[in-house]
Design a protein around this motif. Structure first.
Motif, PDB file in Angstrom:
ATOM      1  N   ALA A  43       6.977   3.120  -1.634  1.00  0.00           N
ATOM      2  CA  ALA A  43       7.434   4.490  -1.443  1.00  0.00           C
ATOM      3  C   ALA A  43       8.757   4.567  -0.694  1.00  0.00           C
ATOM      4  CB  ALA A  43       6.363   5.294  -0.709  1.00  0.00           C
ATOM      5  N   PHE A  44       9.022   3.599   0.214  1.00  0.00           N
ATOM      6  CA  PHE A  44      10.197   3.701   1.076  1.00  0.00           C
ATOM      7  C   PHE A  44      11.304   2.714   0.726  1.00  0.00           C
ATOM      8  CE2 PHE A  44       7.137   6.044   3.531  1.00  0.00           C
ATOM      9  CZ  PHE A  44       7.904   7.022   4.166  1.00  0.00           C
ATOM     10  N   GLN A  45      11.191   2.004  -0.392  1.00  0.00           N
ATOM     11  CA  GLN A  45      12.242   1.061  -0.766  1.00  0.00           C
ATOM     12  C   GLN A  45      13.606   1.724  -0.864  1.00  0.00           C
ATOM     13  OE1 GLN A  45      12.937  -2.246  -1.632  1.00  0.00           O
ATOM     14  NE2 GLN A  45      11.039  -2.834  -0.599  1.00  0.00           N
ATOM     15  N   ASP A  46      13.663   2.947  -1.385  1.00  0.00           N
ATOM     16  CA  ASP A  46      14.938   3.634  -1.568  1.00  0.00           C
ATOM     17  C   ASP A  46      15.160   4.742  -0.542  1.00  0.00           C
ATOM     18  OD1 ASP A  46      15.649   2.084  -3.814  1.00  0.00           O
ATOM     19  OD2 ASP A  46      14.378   3.318  -5.094  1.00  0.00           O
ATOM     20  N   ASP A  47      14.371   4.755   0.506  1.00  0.00           N
ATOM     21  CA  ASP A  47      14.541   5.744   1.561  1.00  0.00           C
ATOM     22  C   ASP A  47      15.846   5.481   2.311  1.00  0.00           C
ATOM     23  OD1 ASP A  47      13.160   7.821   3.456  1.00  0.00           O
ATOM     24  OD2 ASP A  47      13.868   6.217   4.779  1.00  0.00           O
ATOM     25  N   PRO A  48      16.581   6.536   2.702  1.00  0.00           N
ATOM     26  CA  PRO A  48      17.871   6.324   3.383  1.00  0.00           C
ATOM     27  C   PRO A  48      17.754   5.491   4.657  1.00  0.00           C
ATOM     28  CG  PRO A  48      17.679   8.611   2.661  1.00  0.00           C
ATOM     29  CD  PRO A  48      16.340   7.973   2.420  1.00  0.00           C
ATOM     30  N   VAL A  49      16.698   5.715   5.443  1.00  0.00           N
ATOM     31  CA  VAL A  49      16.563   4.967   6.689  1.00  0.00           C
ATOM     32  C   VAL A  49      16.232   3.507   6.405  1.00  0.00           C
ATOM     33  CG1 VAL A  49      15.320   4.781   8.871  1.00  0.00           C
ATOM     34  CG2 VAL A  49      15.925   7.044   7.960  1.00  0.00           C
ATOM     35  N   SER A  50      15.329   3.259   5.462  1.00  0.00           N
ATOM     36  CA  SER A  50      15.024   1.871   5.095  1.00  0.00           C
ATOM     37  C   SER A  50      16.266   1.170   4.566  1.00  0.00           C
ATOM     38  CB  SER A  50      13.917   1.847   4.039  1.00  0.00           C
ATOM     39  OG  SER A  50      12.682   2.241   4.583  1.00  0.00           O
ATOM     40  N   GLY A  51      17.091   1.907   3.814  1.00  0.00           N
ATOM     41  CA  GLY A  51      18.323   1.333   3.297  1.00  0.00           C
ATOM     42  C   GLY A  51      19.310   0.986   4.393  1.00  0.00           C
ATOM     43  N   ARG A 111      16.102  -6.397   1.292  1.00  0.00           N
ATOM     44  CA  ARG A 111      15.136  -5.327   1.537  1.00  0.00           C
ATOM     45  C   ARG A 111      13.892  -5.536   0.684  1.00  0.00           C
ATOM     46  NH1 ARG A 111      17.057  -0.218  -0.799  1.00  0.00           N
ATOM     47  NH2 ARG A 111      18.956  -0.897   0.260  1.00  0.00           N
ATOM     48  N   ARG A 112      14.081  -5.927  -0.551  1.00  0.00           N
ATOM     49  CA  ARG A 112      12.944  -6.112  -1.451  1.00  0.00           C
ATOM     50  C   ARG A 112      11.978  -7.170  -0.929  1.00  0.00           C
ATOM     51  NH1 ARG A 112      11.080  -9.129  -5.483  1.00  0.00           N
ATOM     52  NH2 ARG A 112      12.742 -10.670  -5.250  1.00  0.00           N
ATOM     53  N   THR A 113      12.509  -8.197  -0.259  1.00  0.00           N
ATOM     54  CA  THR A 113      11.661  -9.297   0.189  1.00  0.00           C
ATOM     55  C   THR A 113      11.227  -9.185   1.652  1.00  0.00           C
ATOM     56  OG1 THR A 113      13.621 -10.624   0.755  1.00  0.00           O
ATOM     57  CG2 THR A 113      12.707 -10.878  -1.473  1.00  0.00           C
ATOM     58  N   THR A 114      11.814  -8.245   2.405  1.00  0.00           N
ATOM     59  CA  THR A 114      11.566  -8.193   3.849  1.00  0.00           C
ATOM     60  C   THR A 114      10.992  -6.859   4.314  1.00  0.00           C
ATOM     61  OG1 THR A 114      13.489  -9.658   4.096  1.00  0.00           O
ATOM     62  CG2 THR A 114      12.618  -8.654   6.105  1.00  0.00           C
ATOM     63  N   HIS A 115      11.305  -5.790   3.603  1.00  0.00           N
ATOM     64  CA  HIS A 115      10.914  -4.435   4.008  1.00  0.00           C
ATOM     65  C   HIS A 115       9.413  -4.312   4.269  1.00  0.00           C
ATOM     66  CE1 HIS A 115       9.891  -0.160   2.933  1.00  0.00           C
ATOM     67  NE2 HIS A 115      10.887   0.077   3.750  1.00  0.00           N
ATOM     68  N   HIS A 116       8.607  -5.036   3.505  1.00  0.00           N
ATOM     69  CA  HIS A 116       7.161  -4.913   3.660  1.00  0.00           C
ATOM     70  C   HIS A 116       6.689  -5.338   5.051  1.00  0.00           C
ATOM     71  CE1 HIS A 116       7.494  -9.223   2.757  1.00  0.00           C
ATOM     72  NE2 HIS A 116       6.308  -9.355   3.320  1.00  0.00           N
ATOM     73  N   ARG A 117       7.459  -6.208   5.725  1.00  0.00           N
ATOM     74  CA  ARG A 117       7.071  -6.630   7.078  1.00  0.00           C
ATOM     75  C   ARG A 117       7.119  -5.452   8.045  1.00  0.00           C
ATOM     76  NH1 ARG A 117      11.012 -11.824   7.795  1.00  0.00           N
ATOM     77  NH2 ARG A 117      10.421 -12.987   5.910  1.00  0.00           N
ATOM     78  N   VAL A 124       3.899   8.192  -0.860  1.00  0.00           N
ATOM     79  CA  VAL A 124       3.259   8.511  -2.133  1.00  0.00           C
ATOM     80  C   VAL A 124       3.803   7.537  -3.178  1.00  0.00           C
ATOM     81  CG1 VAL A 124       2.886  10.271  -3.908  1.00  0.00           C
ATOM     82  CG2 VAL A 124       3.093  10.951  -1.502  1.00  0.00           C
ATOM     83  N   ALA A 125       2.930   6.968  -3.985  1.00  0.00           N
ATOM     84  CA  ALA A 125       3.359   6.047  -5.032  1.00  0.00           C
ATOM     85  C   ALA A 125       4.432   6.716  -5.892  1.00  0.00           C
ATOM     86  CB  ALA A 125       2.170   5.642  -5.898  1.00  0.00           C
ATOM     87  N   PRO A 126       5.513   6.009  -6.214  1.00  0.00           N
ATOM     88  CA  PRO A 126       6.600   6.629  -6.993  1.00  0.00           C
ATOM     89  C   PRO A 126       6.130   7.322  -8.260  1.00  0.00           C
ATOM     90  CG  PRO A 126       7.309   4.505  -6.139  1.00  0.00           C
ATOM     91  CD  PRO A 126       5.838   4.631  -5.795  1.00  0.00           C
ATOM     92  N   SER A 127       5.130   6.782  -8.918  1.00  0.00           N
ATOM     93  CA  SER A 127       4.657   7.380 -10.168  1.00  0.00           C
ATOM     94  C   SER A 127       3.855   8.658  -9.961  1.00  0.00           C
ATOM     95  CB  SER A 127       3.794   6.372 -10.939  1.00  0.00           C
ATOM     96  OG  SER A 127       2.630   6.041 -10.196  1.00  0.00           O
ATOM     97  N   ARG A 128       3.488   8.956  -8.700  1.00  0.00           N
ATOM     98  CA  ARG A 128       2.661  10.130  -8.413  1.00  0.00           C
ATOM     99  C   ARG A 128       3.383  11.169  -7.564  1.00  0.00           C
ATOM    100  NH1 ARG A 128      -2.755   9.439  -8.966  1.00  0.00           N
ATOM    101  NH2 ARG A 128      -2.724  11.723  -8.844  1.00  0.00           N
ATOM    102  N   GLN A 129       4.648  10.950  -7.306  1.00  0.00           N
ATOM    103  CA  GLN A 129       5.389  11.900  -6.484  1.00  0.00           C
ATOM    104  C   GLN A 129       5.590  13.208  -7.238  1.00  0.00           C
ATOM    105  OE1 GLN A 129       8.924   9.904  -5.054  1.00  0.00           O
ATOM    106  NE2 GLN A 129       7.731   8.350  -3.959  1.00  0.00           N
TER     107      GLN A 129
END
Length: 214
Positions: free
Chosen positions: A23-31, A40-46, A139-144
């Motif tokens: 849900a937050f991969q493309d969030d401005p703060v996560s970015g 980000r793809r490999t580390t964000h989950h931590r 929220v899961a991207p497919s259910r937003q």
């Protein structure tokens, strides 16, 4: 038909982490915290795992019955002597500075932005009154766009109204502020401006008396 909601337990940890990561991969703060997309793809989950562990231990995670949306809440004590049920503290507590260091060391030791965002949010967090803090909602991207996030928030706001508790959050996009305004939140007296990064919108909601939900 209403949305089925339940409290998450330890068995839901991986599901919640995966959901927040997506849900937050493309969030401005996560970015901003993880500016390189592949890293980000490999580390964000931590970071999402660290948040999940804190709230499982100190707060409450609500999930929809189908596991496609979740909300992380903490009950924050106030300087007024009041206390929301459950206690708990995020980076907004008195130990916020130490918590920020521990968060960076556990998530991505060389990434100063992990610590910096925790410090900024701690400094911005209201401390005068007990309240419920919506730390994150995913929220899961497919259910937003289906109202799952609103249902999760209302689930706790109904209790806030019954118990006379305010609620607080930081919206990470201007678009999301519109959702929270519809739920009764209003802007605080300042924005949280991340250095060389995006803006966040602290929002506060007073309890509504005489009805179950806004």
């Amino acid at each position: 038909m209403g949305v089925g909601i339940r409290a998450a337990g330890e068995d839901d940890r991986e599901r919640v982490v995966r959901l927040l990561d997506e849900a937050f991969q493309d969030d401005p703060v996560s970015g901003w915290v993880f500016p390189e997309r592949e890293y980000r793809r490999t580390t964000h989950h931590r970071l999402m795992a660290a948040f999940t562990d804190i709230v499982l231990a100190e707060g409450r995670i609500d999930v929809t019955e189908d596991g496609t949306a979740c909300a992380l809440w903490l009950s924050m004590a106030g300087a007024d002597g009041g206390a929301a049920d459950g206690g708990g503290a995020d980076g907004g507590g008195a130990d916020g500075a130490d918590d920020a260091v521990l968060l960076r060391e556990s998530v991505d030791p060389a990434n100063a932005r992990v610590e910096e965002i925790a410090r900024l949010m701690a400094e911005s967090h209201p401390a005068d009154r007990a309240h419920e803090y919506l730390w994150m909602i995913g929220v899961a991207p497919s259910r937003q766009g289906e109202g799952l996030g609103s249902a999760l928030v209302r689930h706790v706001l109904d209790r806030c109204d019954r118990e006379g508790l305010p609620a607080y959050l930081e919206a990470s996009s201007e678009r999301s502020t519109k959702l929270y305004e519809r739920l009764g939140f209003t802007f605080a007296d300042h924005t949280l401006d991340i250095p060389d990064g995006p803006r966040m919108w602290p929002m506060w909601r007073e309890p509504v008396t005489g009805r179950g939900r806004p």
